[in-house]
Design an enzyme around this catalytic site. Structure first.
Site, PDB file in Angstrom:
ATOM      1  N   LEU A  22       0.840  -1.197   0.000  1.00 15.92           N
ATOM      2  CA  LEU A  22       0.000   0.000   0.000  1.00 15.92           C
ATOM      3  C   LEU A  22       0.882   1.255   0.000  1.00 15.92           C
ATOM      4  O   LEU A  22       1.926   1.278   0.637  1.00 15.92           O
ATOM      5  CB  LEU A  22      -0.884   0.020   1.251  1.00 15.92           C
ATOM      6  CG  LEU A  22      -2.200  -0.763   1.236  1.00 15.92           C
ATOM      7  CD1 LEU A  22      -3.176  -0.126   0.266  1.00 15.92           C
ATOM      8  CD2 LEU A  22      -2.026  -2.220   0.890  1.00 15.92           C
ATOM      9  N   TYR A  26      -0.054   4.430   6.478  1.00 16.41           N
ATOM     10  CA  TYR A  26      -0.712   5.111   7.602  1.00 16.41           C
ATOM     11  C   TYR A  26      -1.316   6.442   7.130  1.00 16.41           C
ATOM     12  O   TYR A  26      -2.397   6.833   7.562  1.00 16.41           O
ATOM     13  CB  TYR A  26       0.280   5.398   8.742  1.00 16.41           C
ATOM     14  CG  TYR A  26       0.769   4.200   9.518  1.00 16.41           C
ATOM     15  CD1 TYR A  26       0.449   2.901   9.138  1.00 16.41           C
ATOM     16  CD2 TYR A  26       1.573   4.366  10.660  1.00 16.41           C
ATOM     17  CE1 TYR A  26       0.918   1.812   9.851  1.00 16.41           C
ATOM     18  CE2 TYR A  26       2.040   3.282  11.380  1.00 16.41           C
ATOM     19  CZ  TYR A  26       1.719   2.008  10.965  1.00 16.41           C
ATOM     20  OH  TYR A  26       2.191   0.934  11.679  1.00 16.41           O
ATOM     21  N   ARG A  58       6.300  14.082   0.352  1.00 19.27           N
ATOM     22  CA  ARG A  58       7.550  13.547  -0.207  1.00 19.27           C
ATOM     23  C   ARG A  58       8.095  14.453  -1.314  1.00 19.27           C
ATOM     24  O   ARG A  58       9.293  14.532  -1.531  1.00 19.27           O
ATOM     25  CB  ARG A  58       7.350  12.113  -0.705  1.00 19.27           C
ATOM     26  CG  ARG A  58       7.123  11.151   0.465  1.00 19.27           C
ATOM     27  CD  ARG A  58       7.075   9.695   0.055  1.00 19.27           C
ATOM     28  NE  ARG A  58       6.360   8.922   1.075  1.00 19.27           N
ATOM     29  CZ  ARG A  58       6.309   7.608   1.134  1.00 19.27           C
ATOM     30  NH1 ARG A  58       6.936   6.888   0.234  1.00 19.27           N
ATOM     31  NH2 ARG A  58       5.628   6.991   2.086  1.00 19.27           N
ATOM     32  N   ASP A 115       1.021  -3.582   5.692  1.00 16.48           N
ATOM     33  CA  ASP A 115       0.566  -3.054   4.391  1.00 16.48           C
ATOM     34  C   ASP A 115       1.055  -3.837   3.185  1.00 16.48           C
ATOM     35  O   ASP A 115       0.993  -3.338   2.075  1.00 16.48           O
ATOM     36  CB  ASP A 115       0.926  -1.563   4.265  1.00 16.48           C
ATOM     37  CG  ASP A 115       2.335  -1.335   3.787  1.00 16.48           C
ATOM     38  OD1 ASP A 115       3.209  -2.164   4.089  1.00 16.48           O
ATOM     39  OD2 ASP A 115       2.559  -0.329   3.089  1.00 16.48           O
ATOM     40  N   GLU A 116       1.543  -5.056   3.415  1.00 17.17           N
ATOM     41  CA  GLU A 116       2.019  -5.832   2.269  1.00 17.17           C
ATOM     42  C   GLU A 116       1.401  -7.226   2.265  1.00 17.17           C
ATOM     43  O   GLU A 116       1.201  -7.824   3.313  1.00 17.17           O
ATOM     44  CB  GLU A 116       3.544  -5.949   2.309  1.00 17.17           C
ATOM     45  CG  GLU A 116       4.197  -4.589   2.159  1.00 17.17           C
ATOM     46  CD  GLU A 116       5.702  -4.609   2.280  1.00 17.17           C
ATOM     47  OE1 GLU A 116       6.316  -5.589   1.836  1.00 17.17           O
ATOM     48  OE2 GLU A 116       6.236  -3.628   2.818  1.00 17.17           O
TER      49      GLU A 116
HETATM   50  N1  DCP Z   1       6.059   1.793   9.472  1.00 19.12           N
HETATM   51  C1  DCP Z   1       6.492   1.993  10.776  1.00 19.12           C
HETATM   52  N2  DCP Z   1       7.813   1.906  11.065  1.00 19.12           N
HETATM   53  C2  DCP Z   1       8.702   1.651  10.092  1.00 19.12           C
HETATM   54  C3  DCP Z   1       8.282   1.446   8.767  1.00 19.12           C
HETATM   55  C4  DCP Z   1       6.928   1.524   8.491  1.00 19.12           C
HETATM   56  O1  DCP Z   1       5.659   2.242  11.652  1.00 19.12           O
HETATM   57  N3  DCP Z   1       9.989   1.599  10.379  1.00 19.12           N
HETATM   58  C5  DCP Z   1       4.619   1.886   9.164  1.00 19.12           C
HETATM   59  C6  DCP Z   1       4.233   3.197   8.529  1.00 19.12           C
HETATM   60  C7  DCP Z   1       3.929   2.866   7.119  1.00 19.12           C
HETATM   61  C8  DCP Z   1       3.597   1.403   7.141  1.00 19.12           C
HETATM   62  O2  DCP Z   1       4.272   0.861   8.260  1.00 19.12           O
HETATM   63  O3  DCP Z   1       2.846   3.637   6.616  1.00 19.12           O
HETATM   64  C9  DCP Z   1       4.014   0.674   5.883  1.00 19.12           C
HETATM   65  O4  DCP Z   1       5.407   0.787   5.660  1.00 19.12           O
HETATM   66  P1  DCP Z   1       6.026   1.032   4.241  1.00 19.12           P
HETATM   67  O5  DCP Z   1       7.484   0.881   4.361  1.00 19.12           O
HETATM   68  O6  DCP Z   1       5.318   0.235   3.213  1.00 19.12           O
HETATM   69  O7  DCP Z   1       5.792   2.577   3.980  1.00 19.12           O
HETATM   70  P2  DCP Z   1       4.535   3.329   3.415  1.00 19.12           P
HETATM   71  O8  DCP Z   1       3.441   2.414   3.054  1.00 19.12           O
HETATM   72  O9  DCP Z   1       4.186   4.402   4.393  1.00 19.12           O
HETATM   73  O10 DCP Z   1       5.118   4.049   2.143  1.00 19.12           O
HETATM   74  P3  DCP Z   1       5.375   3.464   0.697  1.00 19.12           P
HETATM   75  O11 DCP Z   1       4.462   4.203  -0.206  1.00 19.12           O
HETATM   76  O12 DCP Z   1       6.807   3.800   0.438  1.00 19.12           O
HETATM   77  O13 DCP Z   1       5.130   1.990   0.728  1.00 19.12           O
HETATM   78 MG    MG Z   2       3.711   0.767   1.821  1.00 19.99          MG
HETATM   79 MG    MG Z   3       5.330  -1.784   3.101  1.00 21.07          MG
END
Ligand code: DCP
Ligand code: MG
Ligand code: MG
Length: 576
Positions: A22, A26, A58, A115-116
C-alpha cells in the site's frame, strides 16, 4: 576463481507471485478518515519521528522515518497527525487482506507487516493460460472463478499491464518455455492490475510487483511507486535487475550479513549486490564461515538471495493471528504506579484487539433460543481462537548516550503465565477484566522479572497472548509444522517467553527463514518461563532470536518454516 563458480540452480521459476504494498499506508488511512488532508503535505507522527508521510510531503523532500524537526524545516506547512494508535491501521490492513484472500484459489496469501501481501497466483494464471485464444489476444477474458466463467474481466493479452523490467522491449523469446513464462507473467500483471483496482474500490492505492518468487516480486514492486506496478520479465536472469541495488534493499540480508560481507571484501564501503555477488572471496562456504554461529545453511541462503533465488513459499492464509501483542516504549519508568498505568493501557488495547481479531461476529444461535420478543440479542459473538498463555516482556531504558553500546534487545526479558479464562467472558465489563489481569497476573510477572522495585528504569513493556487454540487454516498447514507444534506442546522444546515483532524491520520478519538468527542457548530451567539469555556455550540446541525457543539442531529448518507461517501482529513502534 570467479569463472569456476557455477550459477546456483534455480527453483520455483514457474510460479507467479504478486506482491502488493500500500502507498504511504498510515497516511492513506488518516486521509480516508479525513479526505480534506489528501491535498496537503501530511506526516504521521510517532514519538519524535514520522512513521510515514504522504506523497505530497515527499515532493518537498520529507521522507519516511525522518525526525519531525527536519521534516518541518523542509516543509513548514506539513500537517502532522498522530499515529501512535495502530488500531485503525490494523483494521484497514485486515480488510485489504481479506479482499485479496477472497480472490485466491490456493489459499496462499501471506501478509508482511500491515501493508504488504504476497499472493501465489500460479494456479489462476495456469488456468487462464490454457484458456487464451492466441488468434484473438486483444479481447481476452480473465477468468476469476473455475465455477463461474462469467466472473472475470476483459483484457488485452498482447501487452503486459503496467511497467515492465527491463524497460526496453524484450528480445523475442528464445523458445516456447520462455514464451510461456512471459505469458504467465503477463497474465499475472493483468491480475495484479485488477486486484489493485479492487483495493482502490476500498479507497487505497498500492504498488504491485509481479515475478516468479517472493524476493523478486517485492523488489519489482519497489521500482515504480506509488500507484503503479512492475513486472519483472527477466526473472530467469535477474542479475542486471539486482546488481545495482544496495545490499540493504535485499530482504533477508540484515546488518550482520552486510557486515560479514564487508569483512570478506575487506572494505568499509556500502556494497551493492554486484560487489558481493561477483567478488571472488564470496561463496556459500565463505559466507557460512563468516556468519559463524548463524543458522545452519545461512551461507547458501544468502548466496541464493544475491542471485535472486528464493524458493520460500507464499504461506497459506490464516483466519486468526498466531499471537497478538501490544507494546509501548517509555523514557525510564521508575515507580510502580507508572508501570501499573502502562500495563492497564496496554492490556486495554490488547483486549480490544482480541475482540476485533478473534471474535466471529457472524450470527450465532443462542441456546436455548430466546422468544422473538426477548430483549436479549438473538446472537452472540463466538471466539474463533483462545490464546492459552500471556507473556510480559520488559526492557530497561537506555538514555541516548548509552544506546550505541547495546544491542537492540539488550536487557529484554520475558515471563509467561497461563491466560486466565475470565478474559473470554464477554458479559464482564472490559475495565474490570483489565484490572484483574493487571493485578492478578501481569504485576506478579513484572515483579519476578524486575525484583528490585527500588531500582526501576523501564524502557519497554510488551504484553502478548500466544499459544492460540482453535486455529483454522484457510489452506492446510504443512505436516512438519504440525509436528513441530505438537512437539512444542508436549514440552520437548520449552518455549521461552519471547517473540520479537519489529516494526522497524519489516523485511527481517518477512524473510524469517533466511534471517533466523540462531544463537547457542542454554536449556531453560523452568517449564514455560526463562529469561532472555545471551550465552555463548554450545549446548544441544540453538535459541531462535525471533521467538526465543530452544530448538534442537535437527528441527531448525522446520522451525524456520513455522515462523514463516506466523503473521506476527505488529506492535507499537520503538524508536531508539
Ligand atoms: N512503518 C512503521 N515503522 C517503520 C516502517 C513503516 O511504523 N519503520 C509503518 C508506517 C507505514 C507502514 O508501516 O505507513 C508501511 O510501511 P512502508 O514501508 O510500506 O511505507 P509506506 O506504506 O508508508 O510508504 P510506501 O508508499 O513507500 O510503501
Ligand atoms: Mg507501503
Ligand atoms: Mg510496506
Amino acid at each position: 576463481m570467479d569463472s569456476k563458480r557455477k550459477a546456483p540452480r534455480r527453483k520455483g521459476d514457474d510460479r507467479v507471485i504478486l506482491h502488493f504494498d500500500l502507498d504511504c499506508f498510515y497516511a492513506q488511512c488518516i486521509e480516508n478518515a479525513n479526505p480534506s488532508l489528501k491535498t496537503l503535505p501530511l506526516g504521521i507522527k510517532q514519538k519524535s519521528i514520522l512513521a510515514t508521510c504522504n506523497y505530497v510531503a515527499r515532493k518537498h523532500g520529507v521522507k519516511k522515518l525522518m525526525g519531525i524537526q527536519e521534516a518541518k524545516r523542509l516543509c513548514p506547512d506539513l500537517v502532522l497527525a498522530d499515529g501512535e494508535d495502530l488500531s485503525p491501521f490494523r483494521d484497514v490492513s485486515k480488510r485489504i487482506y481479506s479482499l485479496l484472500k477472497s480472490y485466491s484459489w490456493n489459499g496462499r496469501v501471506e501478509r508482511l507487516g500491515l501493508d504488504e501481501v504476497f499472493l501465489d497466483v500460479t494456479d489462476i494464471v495456469a488456468y487462464n493460460l490454457a484458456l487464451l485464444n492466441h488468434h484473438n489476444l486483444e479481447h481476452s477474458w480473465f477468468c476469476l472463478s473455475r465455477e463461474d466463467p462469467e466472473k472475470g474481466f476483459e483484457f488485452d493479452a498482447r501487452e503486459v499491464k503496467g511497467c515492465v523490467w527491463p524497460p526496453e522491449p524484450e528480445p523475442r523469446p528464445q523458445d516456447e518455455g520462455d514464451d510461456n513464462q512471459r505469458l504467465r507473467l503477463l497474465l499475472g500483471s493483468h491480475l495484479g492490475f485488477h486486484l489493485r483496482q479492487q483495493i482502490e474500490s476500498l479507497g487505497y492505492t498500492s504498488a504491485c510487483g509481479i515475478s516468479t518468487n517472493k524476493l523478486l516480486a517485492k523488489l519489482a514492486g519497489d521500482k515504480n511507486k506509488p500507484r503503479n506496478q512492475t513486472t519483472l520479465l527477466s526473472s530467469a536472469h535477474p542479475a542486471p535487475f539486482l546488481d545495482p541495488l544496495p545490499l540493504s534493499k535485499i530482504p533477508g540480508i540484515g546488518s550482520k550479513t552486510k557486515q560479514a560481507l564487508k569483512t570478506l571484501l575487506k572494505t568499509d564501503e556500502d556494497l551493492t549486490v554486484h560487489n558481493a555477488r561477483t567478488h571472488p572471496a564470496v561463496s556459500p562456504f565463505a559466507l557460512e564461515r563468516a556468519l559463524d554461529g548463524g543458522e545452519k545453511g545461512i551461507g547458501q541462503k544468502v548466496w541464493l538471495l544475491l542471485h535472486g533465488i528464493d524458493s520460500s513459499e507464499v504461506k497459506p492464509a490464516r483466519d486468526i493471528p498466531r499471537q497478538i501483542s501490544i507494546e509501548d516504549t517509555y523514557r525510564g519508568l521508575t515507580d510502580l504506579s507508572q508501570i501499573r498505568a502502562g500495563l492497564v493501557q496496554i492490556t486495554t488495547s490488547l483486549l480490544k484487539r482480541m475482540h476485533v481479531d478473534l471474535l466471529d461476529d457472524s450470527e450465532q444461535p443462542v441456546t436455548p433460543p430466546f422468544p422473538s420478543s426477548s430483549p436479549f440479542p438473538s446472537s452472540k459473538p463466538r471466539w474463533l481462537g483462545q490464546p492459552k498463555t500471556i507473556r510480559l516482556t520488559t526492557r530497561p531504558y537506555y538514555p541516548p548516550s548509552e544506546r550505541d553500546d547495546f544491542e537492540y534487545n539488550h536487557g529484554r526479558a520475558s515471563k509467561s503465565a497461563p491466560l486466565p479464562r475470565y478474559i473470554f467472558d464477554l458479559a464482564t465489563n472490559t475495565g474490570m477484566i483489565v484490572e484483574r489481569l493487571v493485578e492478578g497476573t501481569l504485576l506478579p510477572l513484572f515483579h519476578s522479572l524486575n525484583p528490585d522495585s527500588n531500582n526501576l528504569r523501564i524502557g519497554l513493556l510488551n504484553v502478548c497472548v500466544i499459544n492460540m487454540d482453535g486455529e483454522k487454516h484457510a489452506a492446510g498447514g504443512s505436516d512438519i509444522m504440525a509436528a513441530f507444534q505438537r512437539q512444542k506442546e508436549v514440552g520437548e522444546i520449552r518455549a521461552v517467553a519471547f517473540a520479537e515483532e519489529r516494526p522497524n524491520h519489516l523485511d527481517d520478519v518477512a524473510f524469517a527463514s533466511q534471517q533466523l538468527d540462531m544463537e547457542p542457548a542454554k536449556d531453560s530451567d523452568s517449564d514455560e518461563e526463562a529469561e532472555w539469555v545471551d550465552d555463548d556455550d554450545h549446548q544441544d540446541g540453538v535459541r531462535c532470536h525471533l521467538c526465543g525457543c530452544v530448538i534442537p539442531v535437527f528441527a531448525v529448518e522446520a522451525h524456520g518454516r513455522w515462523h514463516e507461517l506466523d503473521e506476527g501482529y505488529r506492535v507499537e513502534p520503538r524508536w531508539w
